[in-house]
Design a protein around this motif. Structure first.
Motif, mmCIF file in Angstrom:
data_model
loop_
_atom_site.group_PDB
_atom_site.id
_atom_site.type_symbol
_atom_site.label_atom_id
_atom_site.label_comp_id
_atom_site.label_asym_id
_atom_site.label_seq_id
_atom_site.Cartn_x
_atom_site.Cartn_y
_atom_site.Cartn_z
ATOM 1 N N VAL A 99 0.856 -1.183 0.000
ATOM 2 C CA VAL A 99 0.000 0.000 0.000
ATOM 3 C C VAL A 99 0.895 1.237 0.000
ATOM 4 O O VAL A 99 1.916 1.276 0.695
ATOM 5 N N TYR A 100 0.531 2.229 -0.811
ATOM 6 C CA TYR A 100 1.286 3.473 -0.891
ATOM 7 C C TYR A 100 0.734 4.452 0.127
ATOM 8 O O TYR A 100 -0.476 4.673 0.214
ATOM 9 N N MET A 101 1.638 5.046 0.911
ATOM 10 C CA MET A 101 1.227 5.925 1.998
ATOM 11 C C MET A 101 1.675 7.350 1.711
ATOM 12 O O MET A 101 2.855 7.599 1.436
ATOM 13 N N GLU A 102 0.741 8.291 1.791
ATOM 14 C CA GLU A 102 0.990 9.694 1.500
ATOM 15 C C GLU A 102 0.047 10.549 2.338
ATOM 16 O O GLU A 102 -0.930 10.033 2.894
ATOM 17 N N PRO A 103 0.293 11.849 2.441
ATOM 18 C CA PRO A 103 -0.614 12.707 3.220
ATOM 19 C C PRO A 103 -2.002 12.781 2.594
ATOM 20 O O PRO A 103 -2.188 12.554 1.391
ATOM 21 N N HIS A 104 -2.976 13.080 3.408
ATOM 22 C CA HIS A 104 -4.348 13.432 3.017
ATOM 23 C C HIS A 104 -5.240 12.259 2.632
ATOM 24 O O HIS A 104 -6.454 12.422 2.591
ATOM 25 N N ARG A 105 -4.664 11.097 2.303
ATOM 26 C CA ARG A 105 -5.538 10.016 1.835
ATOM 27 C C ARG A 105 -5.025 8.656 2.269
ATOM 28 O O ARG A 105 -3.828 8.443 2.436
ATOM 29 N N ASN A 107 -4.861 4.995 0.992
ATOM 30 C CA ASN A 107 -4.958 4.301 -0.287
ATOM 31 C C ASN A 107 -5.319 2.834 -0.127
ATOM 32 O O ASN A 107 -5.152 2.233 0.932
ATOM 33 N N ASP A 108 -5.790 2.254 -1.234
ATOM 34 C CA ASP A 108 -6.101 0.831 -1.271
ATOM 35 C C ASP A 108 -4.826 0.023 -1.464
ATOM 36 O O ASP A 108 -3.775 0.546 -1.825
ATOM 37 N N LEU A 109 -4.964 -1.294 -1.254
ATOM 38 C CA LEU A 109 -3.846 -2.197 -1.507
ATOM 39 C C LEU A 109 -3.564 -2.281 -3.004
ATOM 40 O O LEU A 109 -4.460 -2.140 -3.832
ATOM 41 N N LEU A 110 -2.291 -2.537 -3.314
ATOM 42 C CA LEU A 110 -1.844 -2.561 -4.712
ATOM 43 C C LEU A 110 -1.259 -3.917 -5.086
ATOM 44 O O LEU A 110 -0.836 -4.683 -4.227
ATOM 45 N N ARG A 277 -15.365 6.796 -2.502
ATOM 46 C CA ARG A 277 -14.452 7.932 -2.623
ATOM 47 C C ARG A 277 -15.206 9.255 -2.626
ATOM 48 O O ARG A 277 -14.737 10.264 -2.083
ATOM 49 N N ARG A 278 -16.369 9.273 -3.219
ATOM 50 C CA ARG A 278 -17.191 10.488 -3.255
ATOM 51 C C ARG A 278 -17.666 10.863 -1.850
ATOM 52 O O ARG A 278 -17.647 12.033 -1.459
ATOM 53 N N GLN A 279 -18.070 9.867 -1.061
ATOM 54 C CA GLN A 279 -18.514 10.119 0.308
ATOM 55 C C GLN A 279 -17.378 10.697 1.152
ATOM 56 O O GLN A 279 -17.593 11.626 1.942
#
Length: 471
Positions: A99-105, A107-110, A277-279
């Motif tokens: 999983v990619y980790m970044e600010p603000h979100r 993410n799903d598994l890749l 994602r919209r919610q």
């Protein structure tokens, strides 16, 4: 006398060329499945190590930049492989490996194998577990469907009973004759898989989990052995017995798992990825209650700080307001993600609970759930990996935001740069696998299901021994 019956059965098996070919087929498929899974896990482990090492090196060697920009450089979390993944990869084939980790979100598994494969994967990933769950039970049927009615058709049943053995003893002797053939196979196959995996992946054996896995697969073999002999004793002709047993196998191993999965999905449906994602975007922008927008929250925080520190502007605060508000935004978005991901995880857990309940009619469903949990590849372990990665993401983003808050001046976004030491102060991702005791509470219904199957079939066979009469 029971031992003599078992030896005689084994002698008959050794003389039957058809059974020899079936056993050879089982051994060939088992060897292919084991080689396939060991090769896949070995390549996967090598790729993970290289990718994680490279990711760490890139993180440490990145140029000096603003803390928030450095946070956006991101990081990857990789699943920690378990030795028993070489036996049963479980859901990890479908859910991804990193999983990619970044600010603000969040993410799903890749990079799941399911994303790369064709529709053939829907029928199951070729692994030692699949061989033991589907193929072994099918071969037990082949060995047991004519165990009793075959003696009657040949006229040898009265001769056997005249030797001083009761019909009940004969039933259980026939059952154990079939069971022991596959018990030996299961024992040897599990040991070879575990030893090969430990050597190939350079990891330690897990005696407790390995013993428990052996125990439940042994119970599964005994269930099918009991069922095969019972049906053989109830149905006069061998052709009718094998037809009934094959129908049972298709229903419990193929149809029922699909039916209960569809029922669970309909009872506890998941939202689509777009709606999800919209919610989240709406909740972050407009607030969880829909009446507290992002700008209003920022303004409220600003006013509270000005009042608390008794200053006229954010520039006069004893820390960088930009770093502070950045972290407050992260914490609010974390609440949003916790809410909506929590709903998804809860629905998935309810789906699994319903499947376990409805799957009491299938020893295959119970065994599959237990096997995945023991191998650290169940729904709960996948959720736990996501949560561990998310906690790491929040920690390293918070540390960089705090550096911005404490060490930079207001309005210095384009000029302030983080120190090299800050990159090193953020540790590498360490994903932990849990012991069997952690997973066990999640599979209690499945264990109860297997035990119930065993008890019911033992009682039925026992009563059948009492109710027997020549037909």
């Amino acid at each position: 006398m029971i031992q003599r019956i078992i030896k005689n059965e084994w002698l008959q098996y050794s003389r039957d060329k058809r059974l020899k070919w079936l056993i050879c087929f089982l051994l060939l498929i088992s060897a292919i499945a084991l080689w396939h899974q060991l090769d896949f896990q070995s390549q996967l482990q090598t790729t993970r190590k290289e990718a994680q090492q490279k990711s760490r090196e890139e993180w440490l060697s990145q140029e000096l930049k603003h803390p928030h920009i450095a946070a956006h450089f991101g990081n990857y979390a990789y699943k920690k492989p378990s030795l028993l993944h070489c036996f049963d990869p479980g859901l990890s084939i479908y859910t991804g490996t990193s999983v990619y980790m970044e600010p603000h979100r969040q993410n799903d598994l890749l990079f799941s194998k399911g994303q790369e494969s064709d529709t053939g994967l829907r029928f199951g990933w070729l692994s030692p577990a699949l061989v033991c769950q589907l193929l072994v039970s099918l071969l037990i049927i082949v060995l047991s469907f004519g165990s009793i009615n075959g003696e009657q058709e040949k006229g040898t049943l009265p001769l056997l009973l005249s030797q001083g053995i009761s019909f009940r003893q004969l039933l259980f002797a026939k059952t154990f004759a079939v069971f022991l053939v596959f018990e030996i196979f299961i024992t040897v196959y599990l040991l070879i898989t575990a030893i090969a995996a430990a050597w190939l992946l350079s990891t330690d054996l897990i005696p407790g989990s390995l013993f428990y896995l052996w125990l439940v697969y042994s119970a599964y073999c005994l269930i099918w052995s009991l069922l095969g002999v019972y049906v053989s004793s109830k149905i006069k002709h061998a052709g009718g017995a094998i037809a009934v047993l094959l129908l049972c196998w298709m229903f419990t191993n193929i149809l029922l798992p699909r039916i209960v999965a569809n029922v669970a999905e309909n009872v506890f449906p998941l939202t689509t990825n777009y709606q999800f994602r919209r919610q989240i975007a709406d909740a972050i922008e407009k607030g969880l209650d829909g009446h507290n927008t992002q700008s209003e929250r920022a303004k409220q925080i600003e006013q509270e700080l000005l009042s608390k520190y008794k200053v006229d502007s954010v520039e006069q605060l004893p820390f960088n307001f930009e770093g502070y508000i950045m972290q407050q935004g992260e914490e609010y978005s974390s609440k949003v993600y916790d809410k909506f991901w929590g709903e998804v995880f809860l629905s998935l857990k309810k789906q699994k609970q319903l499947q376990s309940l409805l799957g009491l009619g299938s020893p295959f469903v119970a065994l599959r759930n237990i096997s995945m949990a023991t191998s650290n590849a169940s729904l709960e372990t996948e959720i736990d990996f996501q949560e561990q990665a998310e906690q790491y993401r929040r920690d390293f983003v918070q540390e960089l935001n705090n550096d911005m808050r404490d060490n930079s001046a207001y309005g210095s976004f384009n000029s302030y740069k983080v120190s090299k030491d800050k990159y090193h102060s953020i540790g590498d991702v360490e994903i932990k696998n849990h012991p069997l005791a952690w997973s066990f509470p999640h599979i209690v219904p499945d264990n109860v299901g297997l035990i119930c199957w065993l008890l019911v079939l033992i009682i039925l066979l026992y009563k059948r021994g009492n109710a027997f009469s020549y037909r």
